[in-house]
Design an enzyme around this catalytic site. Structure first.
Site, PDB file in Angstrom:
ATOM      1  N   GLU A 143      59.557 -63.053  75.952  1.00 32.53           N
ATOM      2  CA  GLU A 143      60.676 -62.473  75.464  1.00 32.53           C
ATOM      3  C   GLU A 143      61.665 -63.498  76.323  1.00 32.53           C
ATOM      4  O   GLU A 143      61.984 -63.256  77.675  1.00 32.53           O
ATOM      5  CB  GLU A 143      61.037 -60.976  76.337  1.00 32.53           C
ATOM      6  CG  GLU A 143      59.908 -59.910  75.571  1.00 32.53           C
ATOM      7  CD  GLU A 143      60.516 -59.722  74.120  1.00 32.53           C
ATOM      8  OE1 GLU A 143      61.476 -59.906  73.802  1.00 32.53           O
ATOM      9  OE2 GLU A 143      59.515 -59.058  73.603  1.00 32.53           O
ATOM     10  N   CYS A 196      70.518 -60.852  78.491  1.00 29.56           N
ATOM     11  CA  CYS A 196      69.578 -61.751  77.639  1.00 29.56           C
ATOM     12  C   CYS A 196      70.458 -61.549  76.112  1.00 29.56           C
ATOM     13  O   CYS A 196      70.407 -62.702  75.499  1.00 29.56           O
ATOM     14  CB  CYS A 196      68.318 -61.461  77.575  1.00 29.56           C
ATOM     15  SG  CYS A 196      67.733 -59.825  76.846  1.00 29.56           S
TER      16      CYS A 196
HETATM   17  P1  NAD Z   1      63.378 -64.938  87.051  1.00 28.24           P
HETATM   18  O1  NAD Z   1      63.659 -66.178  87.955  1.00 28.24           O
HETATM   19  O2  NAD Z   1      63.188 -63.681  87.580  1.00 28.24           O
HETATM   20  O3  NAD Z   1      61.685 -65.404  86.547  1.00 28.24           O
HETATM   21  C1  NAD Z   1      61.125 -64.491  85.671  1.00 28.24           C
HETATM   22  C2  NAD Z   1      59.927 -64.158  86.336  1.00 28.24           C
HETATM   23  O4  NAD Z   1      59.187 -65.618  86.323  1.00 28.24           O
HETATM   24  C3  NAD Z   1      59.798 -63.740  87.788  1.00 28.24           C
HETATM   25  O5  NAD Z   1      58.740 -62.655  88.042  1.00 28.24           O
HETATM   26  C4  NAD Z   1      59.264 -64.762  88.455  1.00 28.24           C
HETATM   27  O6  NAD Z   1      58.686 -64.655  89.820  1.00 28.24           O
HETATM   28  C5  NAD Z   1      58.553 -65.730  87.422  1.00 28.24           C
HETATM   29  N1  NAD Z   1      58.535 -67.146  87.903  1.00 28.24           N
HETATM   30  C6  NAD Z   1      59.505 -68.035  88.237  1.00 28.24           C
HETATM   31  N2  NAD Z   1      59.377 -69.248  88.212  1.00 28.24           N
HETATM   32  C7  NAD Z   1      58.087 -69.190  88.079  1.00 28.24           C
HETATM   33  C8  NAD Z   1      57.073 -70.336  87.823  1.00 28.24           C
HETATM   34  N3  NAD Z   1      57.293 -71.496  88.147  1.00 28.24           N
HETATM   35  N4  NAD Z   1      55.672 -70.036  87.602  1.00 28.24           N
HETATM   36  C9  NAD Z   1      55.310 -68.750  87.379  1.00 28.24           C
HETATM   37  N5  NAD Z   1      56.223 -67.770  87.437  1.00 28.24           N
HETATM   38  C10 NAD Z   1      57.478 -68.109  88.002  1.00 28.24           C
HETATM   39  O7  NAD Z   1      64.268 -64.747  85.917  1.00 28.24           O
HETATM   40  P2  NAD Z   1      64.840 -66.013  84.803  1.00 28.24           P
HETATM   41  O8  NAD Z   1      63.820 -66.695  84.153  1.00 28.24           O
HETATM   42  O9  NAD Z   1      66.108 -66.461  85.509  1.00 28.24           O
HETATM   43  O10 NAD Z   1      65.528 -64.696  83.842  1.00 28.24           O
HETATM   44  C11 NAD Z   1      66.742 -64.963  83.114  1.00 28.24           C
HETATM   45  C12 NAD Z   1      66.193 -65.443  81.820  1.00 28.24           C
HETATM   46  O11 NAD Z   1      65.469 -64.484  81.179  1.00 28.24           O
HETATM   47  C13 NAD Z   1      67.347 -65.999  80.784  1.00 28.24           C
HETATM   48  O12 NAD Z   1      67.126 -66.905  79.999  1.00 28.24           O
HETATM   49  C14 NAD Z   1      67.374 -64.387  79.962  1.00 28.24           C
HETATM   50  O13 NAD Z   1      68.045 -64.633  78.607  1.00 28.24           O
HETATM   51  C15 NAD Z   1      65.970 -64.296  79.705  1.00 28.24           C
HETATM   52  N6  NAD Z   1      65.842 -62.820  79.313  1.00 28.24           N
HETATM   53  C16 NAD Z   1      65.369 -62.406  78.429  1.00 28.24           C
HETATM   54  C17 NAD Z   1      65.328 -60.870  77.921  1.00 28.24           C
HETATM   55  C18 NAD Z   1      64.403 -60.541  76.711  1.00 28.24           C
HETATM   56  O14 NAD Z   1      64.181 -59.656  76.577  1.00 28.24           O
HETATM   57  N7  NAD Z   1      64.354 -61.458  75.722  1.00 28.24           N
HETATM   58  C19 NAD Z   1      65.579 -60.209  78.881  1.00 28.24           C
HETATM   59  C20 NAD Z   1      66.224 -60.592  79.991  1.00 28.24           C
HETATM   60  C21 NAD Z   1      66.149 -61.930  80.348  1.00 28.24           C
END
Ligand code: NAD
Length: 468
Positions: free
Chosen positions: A218, A252
């Site tokens: 997602e 998102c």
């Molecule tokens: P985040 O930084 O919290 O990362 C998400 C998860 O990935 C966390 O649990 C984190 O621990 C893990 N993570 C981070 N780096 C990692 C790595 N190198 N290796 C393994 N795991 C790792 O969140 P984010 O990515 O900044 O979230 C924002 C993004 O998510 C935006 O692009 C947003 O559009 C998208 N998003 C999508 C939805 C959807 O439902 N489609 C919903 C919310 C957010």
């Protein structure tokens, strides 16, 4: 970590093994277990609402009512929907069998996949961790939950509460950041459900490939919103402002940018100003309804996107308070800093294009977004958008709230993700629909196609398989 604490990979190993043992023992399969867990989760969301809302306030400056709307009540609605329909979803479905194989009986029997890993982001840190959990439990799986370390208060609160309400053997929370998630990803899961950015999605998918584990991704991207002057600007501006500035733009499916003809854009800006005033008052900083940016790193990132020459609304900020005012940039162009990556904050560029035709070309020239919005009363244009564009979802005359319809599968396409959930779609992604077939030994019709081959077999093929 003390000298007695085992290294991260051994902790992950042991925890996943324990959850797998619970699944293998069969405890998560019976419907009564599933419904009991869903009810317990609902009880947690009611009894612990204050603690959960306080954590959301601390991490995102989110007020209790918005937290209820977008997190706890949202989840309760998903649980109620799952409880209402679970019996039907999990019932085997009769499958028609062609004449060539008669007499026989076929069913599709949903079975749980096994152990599911849910990795959640920080922006709706409760909803995005627990909504997949609802589907995974409903389908009878054991679950490892990995909340986002970027929303630390929520992560700690859920790690404390979940073991008090749910079956500890089959649902566990593993806190931590990159190292802990990396350690989990080395383990074998039966499904990985990841919500977050596309760079980490690649890490997840690569790790999943090692075990041939299916994934749901997602993701995000730049969700466009087209508006023309066939709609009531005042009402439209109110809906746009709400959808964009909810959770301080860290949604998102928030409209990432607007597309409009120059005249429409010009007319819209004052309506947006009034709408922001209506929602958040004279100074949004003092409004309890207006949230905060998750951390100062993101504030600094967002500030680089505000071009003072284009800033017609907002722009005020306070890094210490993690505050950025609802901001509108007009007229923006495709080359602006704000138009390169997903904004994920309270900044709304208004990009002017000649007409709807040019807007469609603009959208089609970019990666497929998670959502596409259009405010228009032009029926023919609405149909063109359905036919000629691709996006996770398409919504007319409103934005973001389509997530509230549990039977509308929610997910991306192309760069915005793969797989969709909510309602029955959640049950389906965490299930394998196993075809189960029985063909009695008598009458032995299958023999008609066995060797030795001759004219009879040819007739049978022609009559039953091709024409049958
Ligand atoms: P985040 O930084 O919290 O990362 C998400 C998860 O990935 C966390 O649990 C984190 O621990 C893990 N993570 C981070 N780096 C990692 C790595 N190198 N290796 C393994 N795991 C790792 O969140 P984010 O990515 O900044 O979230 C924002 C993004 O998510 C935006 O692009 C947003 O559009 C998208 N998003 C999508 C939805 C959807 O439902 N489609 C919903 C919310 C957010």
């Amino acid at each position: 970590m003390t000298s007695d604490t085992p290294p991260i990979h051994l902790q992950a190993d042991a925890r996943v093994a324990a959850v797998r043992a619970a699944f293998d023992g069969g405890r998560t399969r019976p419907l009564p277990w599933r419904t009991a867990q869903l009810r317990a989760l609902d009880r947690m969301l009611v009894a612990e609402a204050d603690a959960i809302h306080a954590a959301l306030q601390a991490d995102l400056g989110k007020c209790a009512i918005e937290s209820r709307l977008t997190e706890t009540a949202f989840l309760r609605a998903e649980i109620a929907h799952a409880l209402k329909h679970l019996r039907r979803w999990s019932r085997p479905k009769r499958i028609a069998i062609p004449l060539s194989l008669q007499p026989a009986h076929g069913r599709l029997v949903p079975e749980p996949l096994g152990v599911v890993l849910v990795i959640a982001p920080w922006n709706y840190p409760v909803q995005l961790l627990l909504a997949p959990l609802i589907g995974a439990i409903a389908a009878g799986n054991a679950v490892v939950l990995k909340p986002s370390e970027v929303a630390p208060n929520v992560a700690a609160t859920l790690a404390r509460l979940i073991p008090r309400y749910l079956d500890n053997d089959a649902v566990v929370v593993v806190e931590g950041g990159v190292a802990e998630t990396g350690a989990l990803l080395r383990e074998r899961f039966d499904h990985i459900f990841y919500t977050g950015n596309s760079a980490v999605a690649r890490v997840v998918m690569t790790a999943a490939a090692r075990h041939l584990t299916p994934v749901t991704l997602e993701l995000g991207g730049k969700s466009p919103l087209w508006i023309d002057d066939s709609v009531d600007m005042k009402a439209a501006a109110r809906r746009i402002a709400w959808a964009k500035f909810l959770n301080a733009g860290q949604t998102c499916v928030a409209p990432d940018y607007l597309l409009a003809a120059p005249g429409t854009a010009e007319n819209l800006v004052p309506h947006l100003r009034n709408a922001i005033h209506e929602l958040y008052g004279n100074n949004p900083r003092n409004s309890s309804a207006y949230g905060r940016i998750i951390n100062s790193r993101h504030v600094e990132r967002l500030l680089t996107l505000i071009d003072p020459a284009r800033c017609v609304i907002g722009g005020e900020h306070d890094i210490g308070e993690r505050y950025i005012a609802p901001t509108v940039l007009h007229p923006a162009t495709a080359g602006d800093a704000s138009m390169q990556d997903e904004i994920f904050g309270p900044i709304l560029p208004v990009v002017t294009v000649k007409d709807a035709e040019a807007a469609i070309a603009f959208i089609r020239a970019r990666p497929k977004p998670l959502a596409l919005y259009a405010f228009t009363s032009d029926r023919a244009l609405r149909q063109r958008l359905v036919d000629e564009t691709s996006s996770g979802a398409l919504a007319f005359d409103f934005a973001v709230a389509h997530l509230g319809a549990p039977d509308m599968p929610f997910g991306g396409v192309g760069a915005s993700g793969m797989g969709a959930y909510h309602g029955e779609a959640s049950f389906r992604i965490f299930s394998h629909f196993k075809p189960v077939m029985r063909k009695p030994l008598w009458p032995d019709t299958l023999r008609l196609i066995f060797p030795p081959y001759g004219k009879t077999v040819e007739h049978v093929i022609d009559l039953l398989l091709v024409r049958g």
